[in-house]
Design a protein around this motif. Structure first.
Motif, PDB file in Angstrom:
ATOM      1  N   GLN A 128       0.806  -1.209   0.000  1.00  0.00           N
ATOM      2  CA  GLN A 128       0.000   0.000   0.000  1.00  0.00           C
ATOM      3  C   GLN A 128       0.849   1.273   0.000  1.00  0.00           C
ATOM      4  N   VAL A 129       0.395   2.258  -0.790  1.00  0.00           N
ATOM      5  CA  VAL A 129       0.924   3.620  -0.677  1.00  0.00           C
ATOM      6  C   VAL A 129       0.135   4.262   0.455  1.00  0.00           C
ATOM      7  N   LEU A 130       0.790   4.603   1.546  1.00  0.00           N
ATOM      8  CA  LEU A 130       0.078   4.960   2.774  1.00  0.00           C
ATOM      9  C   LEU A 130      -0.210   6.446   2.920  1.00  0.00           C
ATOM     10  N   ASP A 131       0.791   7.277   2.764  1.00  0.00           N
ATOM     11  CA  ASP A 131       0.617   8.714   3.013  1.00  0.00           C
ATOM     12  C   ASP A 131       1.324   9.503   1.924  1.00  0.00           C
ATOM     13  N   LEU A 132       0.547  10.238   1.144  1.00  0.00           N
ATOM     14  CA  LEU A 132       1.104  11.114   0.117  1.00  0.00           C
ATOM     15  C   LEU A 132       0.851  12.555   0.527  1.00  0.00           C
ATOM     16  N   HIS A 133       1.915  13.323   0.609  1.00  0.00           N
ATOM     17  CA  HIS A 133       1.817  14.748   0.928  1.00  0.00           C
ATOM     18  C   HIS A 133       2.370  15.526  -0.265  1.00  0.00           C
ATOM     19  N   GLN A 134       1.472  15.861  -1.186  1.00  0.00           N
ATOM     20  CA  GLN A 134       1.904  16.512  -2.422  1.00  0.00           C
ATOM     21  C   GLN A 134       2.603  17.835  -2.160  1.00  0.00           C
ATOM     22  N   LEU A 150       4.690   2.947  -7.762  1.00  0.00           N
ATOM     23  CA  LEU A 150       4.582   4.260  -7.127  1.00  0.00           C
ATOM     24  C   LEU A 150       4.426   5.355  -8.176  1.00  0.00           C
ATOM     25  N   ASN A 151       5.223   5.315  -9.220  1.00  0.00           N
ATOM     26  CA  ASN A 151       5.123   6.362 -10.242  1.00  0.00           C
ATOM     27  C   ASN A 151       3.799   6.303 -10.998  1.00  0.00           C
ATOM     28  N   ALA A 152       3.245   5.111 -11.150  1.00  0.00           N
ATOM     29  CA  ALA A 152       1.904   5.009 -11.747  1.00  0.00           C
ATOM     30  C   ALA A 152       0.867   5.655 -10.816  1.00  0.00           C
ATOM     31  N   TYR A 153       1.024   5.433  -9.514  1.00  0.00           N
ATOM     32  CA  TYR A 153       0.118   6.032  -8.524  1.00  0.00           C
ATOM     33  C   TYR A 153       0.227   7.552  -8.548  1.00  0.00           C
ATOM     34  N   LEU A 154       1.437   8.063  -8.801  1.00  0.00           N
ATOM     35  CA  LEU A 154       1.686   9.509  -8.771  1.00  0.00           C
ATOM     36  C   LEU A 154       1.379  10.204 -10.095  1.00  0.00           C
ATOM     37  N   ASP A 156      -0.935  11.449 -11.908  1.00  0.00           N
ATOM     38  CA  ASP A 156      -1.767  12.647 -12.063  1.00  0.00           C
ATOM     39  C   ASP A 156      -1.471  13.731 -11.029  1.00  0.00           C
ATOM     40  N   THR A 157      -0.395  13.568 -10.272  1.00  0.00           N
ATOM     41  CA  THR A 157      -0.087  14.544  -9.217  1.00  0.00           C
ATOM     42  C   THR A 157       0.966  15.560  -9.637  1.00  0.00           C
ATOM     43  N   GLY A 158       1.641  15.301 -10.757  1.00  0.00           N
ATOM     44  CA  GLY A 158       2.742  16.171 -11.155  1.00  0.00           C
ATOM     45  C   GLY A 158       4.039  15.850 -10.431  1.00  0.00           C
ATOM     46  N   LEU A 159       4.055  14.725  -9.692  1.00  0.00           N
ATOM     47  CA  LEU A 159       5.239  14.319  -8.945  1.00  0.00           C
ATOM     48  C   LEU A 159       5.742  12.974  -9.454  1.00  0.00           C
ATOM     49  N   TRP A 160       7.000  12.682  -9.151  1.00  0.00           N
ATOM     50  CA  TRP A 160       7.545  11.362  -9.467  1.00  0.00           C
ATOM     51  C   TRP A 160       8.692  11.045  -8.524  1.00  0.00           C
ATOM     52  N   PHE A 161       9.033   9.737  -8.470  1.00  0.00           N
ATOM     53  CA  PHE A 161      10.200   9.277  -7.713  1.00  0.00           C
ATOM     54  C   PHE A 161      11.247   8.831  -8.726  1.00  0.00           C
ATOM     55  N   PRO A 162      12.398   9.523  -8.802  1.00  0.00           N
ATOM     56  CA  PRO A 162      13.306   9.340  -9.938  1.00  0.00           C
ATOM     57  C   PRO A 162      14.379   8.265  -9.806  1.00  0.00           C
ATOM     58  N   LYS A 241       8.311   0.071   6.243  1.00  0.00           N
ATOM     59  CA  LYS A 241       7.804   1.299   5.620  1.00  0.00           C
ATOM     60  C   LYS A 241       8.991   2.195   5.310  1.00  0.00           C
ATOM     61  N   THR A 242       8.870   2.964   4.232  1.00  0.00           N
ATOM     62  CA  THR A 242       9.876   3.976   3.943  1.00  0.00           C
ATOM     63  C   THR A 242       9.181   5.252   3.487  1.00  0.00           C
ATOM     64  N   THR A 243       9.668   6.375   4.016  1.00  0.00           N
ATOM     65  CA  THR A 243       9.173   7.688   3.601  1.00  0.00           C
ATOM     66  C   THR A 243      10.195   8.296   2.660  1.00  0.00           C
ATOM     67  N   LEU A 244       9.738   8.683   1.468  1.00  0.00           N
ATOM     68  CA  LEU A 244      10.637   9.058   0.377  1.00  0.00           C
ATOM     69  C   LEU A 244      10.419  10.495  -0.074  1.00  0.00           C
ATOM     70  N   ARG A 245      11.493  11.121  -0.536  1.00  0.00           N
ATOM     71  CA  ARG A 245      11.401  12.416  -1.195  1.00  0.00           C
ATOM     72  C   ARG A 245      10.780  12.232  -2.583  1.00  0.00           C
ATOM     73  N   LEU A 246       9.953  13.151  -2.986  1.00  0.00           N
ATOM     74  CA  LEU A 246       9.428  13.174  -4.346  1.00  0.00           C
ATOM     75  C   LEU A 246       9.887  14.452  -5.046  1.00  0.00           C
ATOM     76  N   TYR A 247       9.756  14.476  -6.362  1.00  0.00           N
ATOM     77  CA  TYR A 247      10.199  15.609  -7.170  1.00  0.00           C
ATOM     78  C   TYR A 247       9.113  15.974  -8.174  1.00  0.00           C
ATOM     79  N   GLY A 248       9.110  17.239  -8.550  1.00  0.00           N
ATOM     80  CA  GLY A 248       8.190  17.655  -9.590  1.00  0.00           C
ATOM     81  C   GLY A 248       8.603  17.096 -10.938  1.00  0.00           C
ATOM     82  N   ILE A 249       7.629  16.632 -11.702  1.00  0.00           N
ATOM     83  CA  ILE A 249       7.938  16.149 -13.055  1.00  0.00           C
ATOM     84  C   ILE A 249       8.404  17.335 -13.893  1.00  0.00           C
TER      85      ILE A 249
END
Length: 496
Positions: A128-134, A150-154, A156-162, A241-249
């Motif tokens: 499960q993707v548990l907590d997304l803080h855009q 994860l990137n498929a889940y993201l 439509d958010t304008g974010l990605w994990f690179p 669980k791991t909490t990860l940095r995300l980046y703008g596409i």
């Protein structure tokens, strides 16, 4: 008189062998009894269908993508939540059963083999993707979530994990091995992108390495427990669980391919591009053998010379400046045959060829197996080590196309070997040892991103030194005094 002693000695030796056999049988019987006593406990924790003794399932979980032989566990469990992982770990701890965490099995250093038997914790059901803080650019995921998922889940958010190691690895597994890949030159490795971890220790204790629910972008609070577990390869605990940095596409992306007359020219261009402050996203090196293999496998027509694959991310205006600067630098170093790609389809085709390098190398010798080496050196030493490595390959009649994350000084020889030829396997083994020690002699490391696992434990000792290994062993002893967590990985047995 001497002759008269022979029967007595033979009897003593024979008796000793019988005692050894009885001890082994006794140990096996004890282990079997321990497993029988815990199976019902396992089933009560995670359900009848989440405990498997099947041979096929155990073999699937006893190997990764490496050349190391399969070492199946005695049993595979499939927990659904951290509470189940904790409860299962407590049972294993009480019965002194080894614990081997398993994500997707895409590792390359034998990190999931159950060399002492025990219990494999397959974490695929925790997906499960548990907590997304855009607005904060972070997300928390369970260990069954892969980078592609994860990137498929993201999307439509304008974010990605690179962070992209090539394989569709699980994100917690990537944290456990400190994975990186083609984007690391701009976005960093897993070490730079993990903010917090939930970890189950060997005795079932649950900890949060940065504090429960914490996700600041930076901290100077206490010891850096997060990075202690990043790269620990399951030897200190199970990451749940791991909490990860995300980046703008990026607004726009541009890719390019450029050929060079020599390895030196390609690496010189890389260094100068980085020195010029160009925020390049990817810069990958392929030698002439690798380019030839990719041409054949992917139906391409690039010149068979040392080649750079490049990618730029940013706004349309900034990309124009990045591209112009890079083109000037590469041309000044003899670069030619530029092929720029702006549209998504062409860019994807270009990078698919790079990601298919493994299969392209295998296609050079149908029926053979591949093994990827993994060393990293300071950028200034890259031309020397690649030239010496190519000479070594030719001299020892080995097939090993070279591909590397040249912006980081990290490269791989994709060794293609006949597994039924013991003499060739021996030559490959000696070559990989020489390559690693060549990297160490140039102030580098024996592994840039694959990890230590089973195969590089002795090399790690040479790299780190005796005292540093002692500190690592002390940490291992403190967190896992019974040596149950993925035993024999990273550290050799009881390095004191």
């Amino acid at each position: 008189m001497l002759l008269g002693l022979i029967p007595s000695r033979w009897l003593l030796s024979h008796r000793h062998r019988l005692l050894q056999c009885r001890n082994i049988k006794s140990e096996n019987t004890a282990r079997s009894a321990a497993l029988d006593s815990v199976l019902s406990a396992f089933r009560s924790i995670c359900g009848e269908d989440s405990v498997s003794l099947g041979e096929a399932v155990r073999e699937q979980h006893g190997k990764d993508e490496s050349v190391h032989r399969c070492c199946p566990p005695d049993v595979v469990v499939f927990p659904h939540c951290v509470e189940e992982v904790s409860a299962l770990a407590k049972v294993c701890h009480n019965h002194r059963l080894p614990i081997i965490p398993f994500g997707t099995g895409t590792g390359l250093e034998g990190g999931v083999g159950a060399v002492e038997g025990g219990v494999c914790f397959s974490l695929r059901n925790m997906d499960q993707v548990l907590d997304l803080h855009q607005e904060d650019f972070d997300v928390t995921v369970e260990p069954g979530v892969t980078r592609k998922a994860l990137n498929a889940y993201l999307r439509d958010t304008g974010l990605w994990f690179p962070v992209d190691p090539g394989a569709d690895a699980s994100l917690c597994g990537m944290a456990a091995t400190s994975a990186s890949g083609t984007n690391a030159v701009r976005y960093g490795t897993m070490r730079e992108n993990v903010l917090n971890l939930e970890v189950v220790l060997a005795d079932g204790t649950i900890i949060h390495t940065a504090g429960k629910g914490r996700r600041p972008r930076k901290t100077s609070a206490g010891y850096n427990l997060t990075n202690l577990f990043v790269g620990s390869e399951g030897t200190l605990g199970i990451i749940t669980k791991t909490t990860l940095r995300l980046y703008g596409i990026p607004e726009a992306m541009v890719s390019a391919v450029c050929s060079f007359p020599s390895v030196q020219a390609a690496v010189d261009s890389t260094v100068q591009i980085l020195q010029a402050g160009v925020p390049i996203a990817r810069i990958e090196f392929l030698d002439d053998v690798m380019i030839d293999a990719c041409n054949r496998f992917s139906s391409l027509s690039y010149p068979v010379t040392p080649t750079l694959f490049l990618e730029f991310h940013g706004s349309e205006r900034s990309l124009e400046e990045q591209v112009n600067t890079t083109e000037d630098i590469t041309q000044s170093n003899g670069g030619s045959d530029f092929q720029w790609a702006r549209d998504t389809e062409t860019r994807n085709r270009l990078w698919k060829a790079r990601h298919d390098a493994w299969y392209a190398a295998l296609a050079l010798r149908p029926g053979c197996k591949a093994y990827a080496t993994d060393v990293c050196v300071p950028l200034s030493r890259l031309p020397q080590i690649i030239v010496e490595t190519k000479e070594d390959l030719i001299e020892n009649r080995l097939t090993g196309p070279i591909a590397g994350h040249v912006g980081d000084g990290n490269f791989h020889c994709l060794m293609v070997v006949d597994p039924s030829d013991p003499e060739e396997l021996h030559r490959v083994h000696l070559f990989t040892e020489r390559l690693a020690r060549r990297a160490l002699a140039m102030d580098g490391t024996c592994t840039g991103e694959h990890g230590v696992g089973l195969g590089k434990r002795a090399l790690l000792r040479e790299e780190m030194g005796h005292m540093a290994i002692q500190v690592m062993q002390s940490l291992k002893d403190a967190l896992d005094p019974k040596n149950l967590m993925n035993p024999r990985k990273i550290l050799q047995p009881r390095e004191l």
